[in-house]
Design an enzyme around this catalytic site. Structure first.
Site, PDB file in Angstrom:
ATOM      1  N   TYR A 123       0.851  -1.196   0.000  1.00 18.31           N
ATOM      2  CA  TYR A 123       0.000   0.000   0.000  1.00 18.31           C
ATOM      3  C   TYR A 123       0.878   1.234   0.000  1.00 18.31           C
ATOM      4  O   TYR A 123       1.839   1.307   0.760  1.00 18.31           O
ATOM      5  CB  TYR A 123      -0.887   0.020   1.257  1.00 18.31           C
ATOM      6  CG  TYR A 123      -2.351   0.083   0.891  1.00 18.31           C
ATOM      7  CD1 TYR A 123      -2.835   1.169   0.158  1.00 18.31           C
ATOM      8  CD2 TYR A 123      -3.232  -0.929   1.236  1.00 18.31           C
ATOM      9  CE1 TYR A 123      -4.166   1.220  -0.221  1.00 18.31           C
ATOM     10  CE2 TYR A 123      -4.560  -0.885   0.861  1.00 18.31           C
ATOM     11  CZ  TYR A 123      -5.028   0.192   0.133  1.00 18.31           C
ATOM     12  OH  TYR A 123      -6.337   0.239  -0.245  1.00 18.31           O
ATOM     13  N   THR A 170      -2.838   6.981 -22.166  1.00 19.55           N
ATOM     14  CA  THR A 170      -2.795   5.605 -21.680  1.00 19.55           C
ATOM     15  C   THR A 170      -1.364   5.134 -21.897  1.00 19.55           C
ATOM     16  O   THR A 170      -0.598   5.759 -22.630  1.00 19.55           O
ATOM     17  CB  THR A 170      -3.721   4.671 -22.479  1.00 19.55           C
ATOM     18  OG1 THR A 170      -3.303   4.693 -23.849  1.00 19.55           O
ATOM     19  CG2 THR A 170      -5.170   5.097 -22.389  1.00 19.55           C
ATOM     20  N   ARG A 205      -1.544  -1.922 -19.051  1.00 18.58           N
ATOM     21  CA  ARG A 205      -2.797  -1.179 -19.078  1.00 18.58           C
ATOM     22  C   ARG A 205      -2.760  -0.109 -17.977  1.00 18.58           C
ATOM     23  O   ARG A 205      -2.625  -0.446 -16.802  1.00 18.58           O
ATOM     24  CB  ARG A 205      -3.935  -2.164 -18.819  1.00 18.58           C
ATOM     25  CG  ARG A 205      -5.258  -1.831 -19.426  1.00 18.58           C
ATOM     26  CD  ARG A 205      -6.082  -3.083 -19.617  1.00 18.58           C
ATOM     27  NE  ARG A 205      -5.697  -3.695 -20.882  1.00 18.58           N
ATOM     28  CZ  ARG A 205      -6.102  -3.254 -22.070  1.00 18.58           C
ATOM     29  NH1 ARG A 205      -6.923  -2.237 -22.176  1.00 18.58           N
ATOM     30  NH2 ARG A 205      -5.693  -3.841 -23.177  1.00 18.58           N
ATOM     31  N   LYS A 228      -1.445   1.464 -25.385  1.00 18.17           N
ATOM     32  CA  LYS A 228      -1.795   1.441 -26.815  1.00 18.17           C
ATOM     33  C   LYS A 228      -0.489   1.451 -27.614  1.00 18.17           C
ATOM     34  O   LYS A 228       0.283   0.511 -27.486  1.00 18.17           O
ATOM     35  CB  LYS A 228      -2.753   2.584 -27.106  1.00 18.17           C
ATOM     36  CG  LYS A 228      -4.086   2.396 -26.346  1.00 18.17           C
ATOM     37  CD  LYS A 228      -5.094   3.496 -26.568  1.00 18.17           C
ATOM     38  CE  LYS A 228      -6.354   3.232 -25.747  1.00 18.17           C
ATOM     39  NZ  LYS A 228      -7.302   4.368 -25.809  1.00 18.17           N
ATOM     40  N   GLU A 256      -0.429   4.856  -0.520  1.00 21.21           N
ATOM     41  CA  GLU A 256      -1.193   6.092  -0.750  1.00 21.21           C
ATOM     42  C   GLU A 256      -0.280   7.291  -0.557  1.00 21.21           C
ATOM     43  O   GLU A 256       0.527   7.331   0.376  1.00 21.21           O
ATOM     44  CB  GLU A 256      -2.364   6.164   0.227  1.00 21.21           C
ATOM     45  CG  GLU A 256      -3.501   5.237  -0.182  1.00 21.21           C
ATOM     46  CD  GLU A 256      -4.592   5.180   0.880  1.00 21.21           C
ATOM     47  OE1 GLU A 256      -4.280   5.400   2.054  1.00 21.21           O
ATOM     48  OE2 GLU A 256      -5.739   4.898   0.507  1.00 21.21           O
ATOM     49  N   ASP A 310      -5.165  14.795 -24.979  1.00 23.07           N
ATOM     50  CA  ASP A 310      -5.281  13.383 -24.599  1.00 23.07           C
ATOM     51  C   ASP A 310      -4.594  12.592 -25.713  1.00 23.07           C
ATOM     52  O   ASP A 310      -5.173  12.364 -26.770  1.00 23.07           O
ATOM     53  CB  ASP A 310      -6.770  13.032 -24.488  1.00 23.07           C
ATOM     54  CG  ASP A 310      -6.999  11.559 -24.189  1.00 23.07           C
ATOM     55  OD1 ASP A 310      -6.035  10.780 -24.250  1.00 23.07           O
ATOM     56  OD2 ASP A 310      -8.161  11.191 -23.907  1.00 23.07           O
TER      57      ASP A 310
END
Ligand SMILES: *Cc1c(COP(=O)(O)O)cnc(C)c1O
Length: 410
Positions: free
Chosen positions: A46, A223, A232, A226, A48, A197
């Site tokens: 974890y 992203t 991903r 691609k 954060e 984008d």
């Protein structure tokens, strides 16, 4: 425990991926190194917050991984700050909007049927509920019309102008957009920010084969899976120091909780791969193959968009008298995967579409040559014309694929 049920699913998917000609423009095959990173032990942590400022102890190693990912992304895209935590492209856009505009603000994006993404104001996306979207059209030739953009900006006075698309086959002049926005801002009451984008074309930008929007935009989202060929995931970039804090808090804690540190490690690996000279060669191959397939289809009399990137749009209604939905199904039956897509000025419903979107990022990763891209065009032509039996077409497709690399050995 060995989860045989799921392992069987993996094996079937591996077989499907290996056996087919993958022409979906948003897909790609990541390297073994990237795939292994996705299953690394970093997933068990974890974290954060951000490197050196976490809410939990024990973060020294995930800090190192995340810092490496950020440094490599900044080097790759020539920008001062990269946030590598967004879980996906949509999450990146969700956070990016929050970082630069307020709910109810006006955003100007491309008319969605012309190649925008769901998060660019679609009625079924959060975006249209949180912000007021207005649009700019493409010119009659299906290309961006920069004079129309300038006019629409003056008419609408948006708070944010958005460029970058999911199904646009031509190069984008980000420099010109910056000039237009600056000219508009010189006399506008409210300044308009510039967001790009680059989800689809990030790999082409990384390879230095088209304009880099980070030089011109206030904020850039992408992203990583691609054309960039990573895991991903998503990312937000900027050159504006004054936006860094806003971007950080928009991603965490506003939009997301704990980051996927294993995926961030995989992003770091993907950026290192994209920094290698071999990535530029790969991307040149993608552009060459895409152009060859489009050109071959047009030489056979098809109506196709032409291309300046990794994809083109084939008008199957004009070329074969069938819908995109039908064309997609016919090709899938013989092992060629594409997706139906609206084309500029489409007359059919979105569930039918007049076009197919065809791209070569994935096939080129597996070793598709220019000659094979032309052979694939001729095969698609025969299949869509109904001029070849299903068995013969399957055999031809399998013949091409048999010369390619196995997806698990990349
Ligand atoms: C693919 C895409 C996205 C969203 O990516 P996801 O990871 O599927 O959420 C956003 N914007 C554009 C332009 C895209 O093509």
């Amino acid at each position: 425990m060995i989860d045989q049920e799921l392992r069987n699913i993996y094996l079937r998917e591996e077989k499907r991926q290996n056996g087919g000609i993958e022409l979906i423009a948003s897909e790609n095959y990541p390297s073994r190194e990237v795939r292994e990173a996705c299953s690394s032990i970093l997933m068990a942590k974890y974290a954060e917050g951000y490197p050196e400022h976490r809410y939990y102890g024990g973060c020294v190693n995930v800090d190192a991984a995340e810092n490496l990912a950020m440094e490599r992304a900044q080097k790759l895209f020539h920008c001062r700050y990269a946030n590598v935590q967004p879980h996906s492209g949509s999450q990146a856009n969700y956070a990016a909007y929050h970082a630069v505009i307020r709910p109810g603000d006006k955003v100007m994006s491309l008319i969605l049927n012309d190649g925008g993404h769901l998060t660019h104001g679609s009625p079924v996306s959060f975006s249209s509920e949180m912000y007021r979207f207005v649009h700019y059209p493409l010119g009659e030739d299906g290309r961006l019309d920069y004079d129309v953009i300038a006019k629409r900006l003056d008419e609408e006075n948006p708070n944010l102008f958005l460029a970058g698309y999911s199904a646009y086959p031509f190069a984008i002049d980000f420099r010109r957009m910056r000039e237009i926005i600056d000219a508009h801002n010189a006399h506008a009451e409210t300044p308009c920010l510039f967001m790009v984008d680059m989800a689809h074309i990030a790999g082409i930008i990384a390879a230095g084969l088209t304009q880099n929007p980070c030089e011109f935009a206030d904020i850039v989202t992408t992203t990583t899976h691609k054309t960039l060929r990573g895991p991903r995931g998503g990312m937000i970039l900027t050159n504006r120091e004054d936006l860094v804090k806003k971007i950080k808090s928009a991603v965490f804690p506003y939009a997301q909780g704990g980051p996927l540190e294993h995926i961030i490690g995989a992003k770091a690996t993907c950026f290192a791969e994209a920094l290698e000279p071999s990535f530029k060669e790969y991307m040149e191959g993608v552009l060459r193959n895409t152009a060859a397939c489009d050109e071959e289809l047009r030489s056979l009399g098809c109506v196709s968009s032409g291309t300046e990137n990794h994809l083109f749009l084939l008008d199957v209604l004009a070329s074969f008298g069938i819908s995109g939905k039908e064309a997609q199904a016919k090709l899938e039956e013989v092992g060629i995967t594409t997706n139906k897509n609206m084309i500029h000025g489409d007359t059919l419903k979105p569930s039918e579409c007049s076009g197919l979107r065809i791209g070569f990022a994935a096939a080129t990763t597996r070793g598709c040559t220019e000659e094979q891209a032309r052979a694939i065009a001729r095969l698609m032509f025969k299949v869509l014309k109904g001029a070849i039996s299903q068995d013969e077409a399957k055999e031809e497709a399998a013949g091409i694929v048999s010369t390619w690399k196995d997806v698990m050995t990349l």
